[in-house]
Design an enzyme around this catalytic site. Structure first.
Site, mmCIF file in Angstrom:
data_model
loop_
_atom_site.group_PDB
_atom_site.id
_atom_site.type_symbol
_atom_site.label_atom_id
_atom_site.label_comp_id
_atom_site.label_asym_id
_atom_site.label_seq_id
_atom_site.Cartn_x
_atom_site.Cartn_y
_atom_site.Cartn_z
ATOM 1 N N GLY A 7 51.134 42.376 42.315
ATOM 2 C CA GLY A 7 49.679 42.199 42.715
ATOM 3 C C GLY A 7 49.322 40.820 43.199
ATOM 4 C CB THR A 125 41.046 41.653 30.901
ATOM 5 O OG1 THR A 125 39.529 41.523 30.779
ATOM 6 C CG2 THR A 125 41.049 43.230 30.302
ATOM 7 C CG ASP A 126 36.808 38.999 28.635
ATOM 8 O OD1 ASP A 126 37.060 39.769 29.582
ATOM 9 O OD2 ASP A 126 36.124 38.135 28.716
ATOM 10 C CD GLU A 127 35.855 44.052 31.452
ATOM 11 O OE1 GLU A 127 35.793 45.160 31.378
ATOM 12 O OE2 GLU A 127 35.432 43.357 32.294
ATOM 13 C CE1 TYR A 149 40.796 46.235 34.469
ATOM 14 C CE2 TYR A 149 39.054 45.391 33.222
ATOM 15 C CZ TYR A 149 40.086 45.008 34.074
ATOM 16 O OH TYR A 149 40.903 43.978 33.903
ATOM 17 C CE LYS A 153 44.622 44.534 32.696
ATOM 18 N NZ LYS A 153 45.493 44.097 33.289
ATOM 19 C CG HIS A 275 26.808 46.916 31.654
ATOM 20 N ND1 HIS A 275 25.605 46.229 32.407
ATOM 21 C CD2 HIS A 275 27.469 45.774 31.786
ATOM 22 C CE1 HIS A 275 25.864 45.068 32.786
ATOM 23 N NE2 HIS A 275 27.229 44.934 32.368
HETATM 24 P P1 NAD Z 1 42.470 42.432 42.146
HETATM 25 O O1 NAD Z 1 41.953 43.760 41.999
HETATM 26 O O2 NAD Z 1 41.812 41.298 43.024
HETATM 27 O O3 NAD Z 1 43.979 42.360 42.753
HETATM 28 C C1 NAD Z 1 45.055 43.373 42.051
HETATM 29 C C2 NAD Z 1 45.977 43.587 43.075
HETATM 30 O O4 NAD Z 1 46.988 44.394 42.314
HETATM 31 C C3 NAD Z 1 45.963 43.853 44.425
HETATM 32 O O5 NAD Z 1 46.718 43.228 45.477
HETATM 33 C C4 NAD Z 1 46.610 45.386 44.466
HETATM 34 O O6 NAD Z 1 46.800 45.792 45.726
HETATM 35 C C5 NAD Z 1 47.792 45.577 43.626
HETATM 36 N N1 NAD Z 1 47.990 46.525 43.109
HETATM 37 C C6 NAD Z 1 46.954 47.502 42.426
HETATM 38 N N2 NAD Z 1 47.911 48.779 42.243
HETATM 39 C C7 NAD Z 1 49.284 48.145 42.437
HETATM 40 C C8 NAD Z 1 50.512 48.797 42.171
HETATM 41 N N3 NAD Z 1 50.288 50.154 41.538
HETATM 42 N N4 NAD Z 1 51.527 48.262 42.432
HETATM 43 C C9 NAD Z 1 51.511 47.102 42.998
HETATM 44 N N5 NAD Z 1 50.617 46.458 43.250
HETATM 45 C C10 NAD Z 1 49.351 47.019 42.841
HETATM 46 O O7 NAD Z 1 42.685 41.941 40.799
HETATM 47 P P2 NAD Z 1 42.495 40.468 40.034
HETATM 48 O O8 NAD Z 1 41.179 40.174 39.852
HETATM 49 O O9 NAD Z 1 43.149 39.548 40.965
HETATM 50 O O10 NAD Z 1 43.152 40.741 38.511
HETATM 51 C C11 NAD Z 1 44.572 40.341 38.587
HETATM 52 C C12 NAD Z 1 44.885 40.732 37.131
HETATM 53 O O11 NAD Z 1 44.103 40.011 36.460
HETATM 54 C C13 NAD Z 1 44.524 42.300 36.500
HETATM 55 O O12 NAD Z 1 45.554 42.831 35.895
HETATM 56 C C14 NAD Z 1 43.321 42.019 35.988
HETATM 57 O O13 NAD Z 1 43.218 43.289 34.872
HETATM 58 C C15 NAD Z 1 43.517 40.550 35.135
HETATM 59 N N6 NAD Z 1 42.156 39.797 35.113
HETATM 60 C C16 NAD Z 1 41.460 39.641 35.898
HETATM 61 C C17 NAD Z 1 40.039 39.064 35.432
HETATM 62 C C18 NAD Z 1 38.980 38.586 36.578
HETATM 63 O O14 NAD Z 1 37.957 38.208 36.489
HETATM 64 N N7 NAD Z 1 39.184 39.109 37.996
HETATM 65 C C19 NAD Z 1 40.036 38.411 34.229
HETATM 66 C C20 NAD Z 1 41.061 38.725 33.222
HETATM 67 C C21 NAD Z 1 42.059 39.302 33.812
HETATM 68 O O1 DAU Z 2 35.980 39.825 32.041
HETATM 69 C C1 DAU Z 2 37.163 40.123 32.530
HETATM 70 C C2 DAU Z 2 37.018 41.011 33.517
HETATM 71 O O2 DAU Z 2 35.879 40.594 34.564
HETATM 72 C C3 DAU Z 2 38.174 41.369 34.181
HETATM 73 O O3 DAU Z 2 39.043 42.014 33.317
HETATM 74 C C4 DAU Z 2 37.737 42.392 35.365
HETATM 75 O O4 DAU Z 2 38.986 42.884 36.016
HETATM 76 C C5 DAU Z 2 36.659 41.992 36.297
HETATM 77 O O5 DAU Z 2 36.370 42.851 37.305
HETATM 78 C C6 DAU Z 2 35.543 41.530 35.473
HETATM 79 O O6 DAU Z 2 34.702 42.666 35.003
HETATM 80 P P1 DAU Z 2 33.225 42.587 34.991
HETATM 81 O O7 DAU Z 2 32.926 44.016 34.755
HETATM 82 O O8 DAU Z 2 32.867 41.640 33.839
HETATM 83 O O9 DAU Z 2 32.982 41.856 36.364
HETATM 84 P P2 DAU Z 2 32.031 42.206 37.674
HETATM 85 O O10 DAU Z 2 31.791 41.349 38.339
HETATM 86 O O11 DAU Z 2 32.116 43.705 38.085
HETATM 87 O O12 DAU Z 2 30.640 42.331 36.788
HETATM 88 C C7 DAU Z 2 30.234 41.217 36.031
HETATM 89 C C8 DAU Z 2 28.673 41.469 35.349
HETATM 90 O O13 DAU Z 2 28.022 41.455 36.427
HETATM 91 C C9 DAU Z 2 28.883 42.770 34.629
HETATM 92 O O14 DAU Z 2 27.913 42.641 33.378
HETATM 93 C C10 DAU Z 2 28.212 43.579 35.588
HETATM 94 C C11 DAU Z 2 27.125 42.820 36.310
HETATM 95 N N1 DAU Z 2 26.863 43.331 37.825
HETATM 96 C C12 DAU Z 2 28.075 43.468 38.544
HETATM 97 C C13 DAU Z 2 27.933 43.712 39.899
HETATM 98 C C14 DAU Z 2 29.101 43.941 40.703
HETATM 99 C C15 DAU Z 2 25.823 43.375 38.309
HETATM 100 O O15 DAU Z 2 24.669 43.063 37.672
HETATM 101 N N2 DAU Z 2 25.719 43.705 39.653
HETATM 102 C C16 DAU Z 2 26.717 43.943 40.418
HETATM 103 O O16 DAU Z 2 26.342 44.281 41.722
#
Ligand code: NAD
Ligand code: DAU
Length: 335
Positions: A7, A125-127, A149, A153, A275
């Site tokens: 990823g 993730t914290d989720e 989701y 996880k 939510h």
């Molecule tokens: P992202 O959606 O930006 O990236 C995910 C990547 O995984 C992409 O490049 C996608 O092409 C690749 N991918 C998806 N399915 C795949 C598969 N089957 N095989 C190989 N590659 C695949 O996600 P992100 O925000 O960078 O998150 C990365 C990791 O961190 C995830 O596991 C997510 O659960 C975790 N995480 C994210 C956050 C956040 O705030 N973004 C917080 C805590 C944990």
């Molecule tokens: O907490 C870690 C997680 O954070 C990761 O595990 C997930 O991969 C990442 O997507 C993120 O999840 P959230 O659902 O918290 O993120 P998102 O940016 O989608 O939304 C953040 C908050 O904002 C959530 O309470 C929903 C709200 N929201 C989101 C969007 C996209 C809005 O109010 N409006 C929006 O358009």
């Protein structure tokens, strides 16, 4: 040291690979990514010619392909970022989440066992803990995921712990709070809000906007992963927090101020089903045992982030020109 990053073409993975090549110069990196709608090799354009870096396209749930990849490369460690990561998409269709997040993790665990790889970091993730009204979750708290989701996880986390218990598979799990920073796919709140405002559009806020998230700058998360990779113990879970809890409406107000816009560019839309109200982590363990702490101040890092999206308009405009938000318009805007 040779590591496999799954990823690595996504948001956090690409930031992690860049930091590895900058700060761990003897390391080699293989980036294995399926390039789904959010995997974008443009995120790594600047390092494509680096001899220490190689990209392989593929699916972590494809057992044969993963097997041949692990057979060809003598890896010291795997760090698994690959996932379906967007909560709203999981509400519309959970199946890709089950395949990648659960089955994909199992295929990697099997590969770690077969090829005797010494370290597997599973990025979670914290989720997985669900919502909490007061206080914060520790690594010992029960898992209570609230969306398809986070259920996927949590299932993967449990599988990792079961493999440690059964086979002594050397897996460490990290659980981080909400990341922000460069290269985040603009379907997530912060990059969506910034790019909407830069295009003169209002920011959609779900429900009453009072849901709370804890925000961490992506580079601080990547540095915590370095610590776990280098010093973490197998079979252990490490929480990683930003210690910057904010309501969504506060985040949007901060962004509007940084962008020099009026505070009324907000569109309250219907709420996300199920939510989660508030996420909050206690991360004393990684601070005490591995000596990590975030380096970035929230206000400064938010400014860096806004500046990055201002300076990289063509990056997000190309993404937004695609079809990626069609599901979103149907779900929240009734179009
Ligand atoms: P992202 O959606 O930006 O990236 C995910 C990547 O995984 C992409 O490049 C996608 O092409 C690749 N991918 C998806 N399915 C795949 C598969 N089957 N095989 C190989 N590659 C695949 O996600 P992100 O925000 O960078 O998150 C990365 C990791 O961190 C995830 O596991 C997510 O659960 C975790 N995480 C994210 C956050 C956040 O705030 N973004 C917080 C805590 C944990
Ligand atoms: O907490 C870690 C997680 O954070 C990761 O595990 C997930 O991969 C990442 O997507 C993120 O999840 P959230 O659902 O918290 O993120 P998102 O940016 O989608 O939304 C953040 C908050 O904002 C959530 O309470 C929903 C709200 N929201 C989101 C969007 C996209 C809005 O109010 N409006 C929006 O358009």
């Amino acid at each position: 040291m040779k590591i496999l990053v799954t990823g690595g073409a996504g948001f956090i993975g690409s930031n992690f690979i860049r930091l590895v090549l900058q700060e761990r110069t003897p390391w080699e990196v293989v980036n294995f990514d399926k390039l789904t709608y959010c995997g974008n090799l443009e995120n790594l354009k600047d390092i494509q010619g680096d001899k220490r870096y190689r990209f392989v396209r593929g699916d972590i749930a494809d057992r044969q392909l993963v097997d041949s990849l692990l057979a060809e490369n003598h890896l010291d460690a795997i760090i698994n970022f690959a996932a379906e990561s967007h909560v709203d998409r999981s509400i519309l269709d959970a199946s890709p989440f089950m395949r990648t997040n659960v089955e994909g993790t199992m295929v990697l665990l099997e590969g770690v066992n077969k090829y005797k790889i010494k370290k597997f970091i599973h990025v979670s993730t914290d989720e997985v803990y669900g919502s909490i009204t007061k206080g914060s979750f520790s690594e010992l708290s029960n898992l209570s995921p609230g969306s398809p989701y986070s259920a996927s996880k949590a299932a993967a986390d449990l599988l990792c712990l079961a493999y440690w218990n059964t086979f002594k598979t050397p897996v460490s799990i990290t659980r981080c709070t909400n990341n922000y920073g460069p290269y985040q796919f603009p379907e997530k709140l912060i990059p969506l809000a910034i790019s909407n405002v830069l295009e003169g559009k209002a920011v959609p806020v779900y429900g009453d906007g009072l849901n709370v998230r804890d925000w961490i700058y992506v580079e601080d998360h990547c540095r915590a992963l370095f610590e776990v990779l280098e010093k973490g113990k197998p079979g252990e879970v490490y929480n990683i927090a930003g210690s910057s809890e904010k309501t969504n409406i506060d985040i949007v107000h901060i962004l509007l101020r940084l962008l020099g816009q009026k505070q009324d560019m907000i569109d309250f839309v219907k709420d996300r089903p199920g939510h989660d109200r508030r996420y909050s982590l206690n991360d004393r363990k990684i601070r005490k045992e591995l000596g990590w702490k975030p380096r970035h101040d929230f206000n400064e890092a938010m400014k860096l982030t806004v500046d990055w999206y201002r300076e990289h308009e063509s990056w997000w405009q190309r993404i937004r020109a695609g079809e990626y938000l069609k599901y979103y318009e149907k779900m929240y805007l009734n179009r």
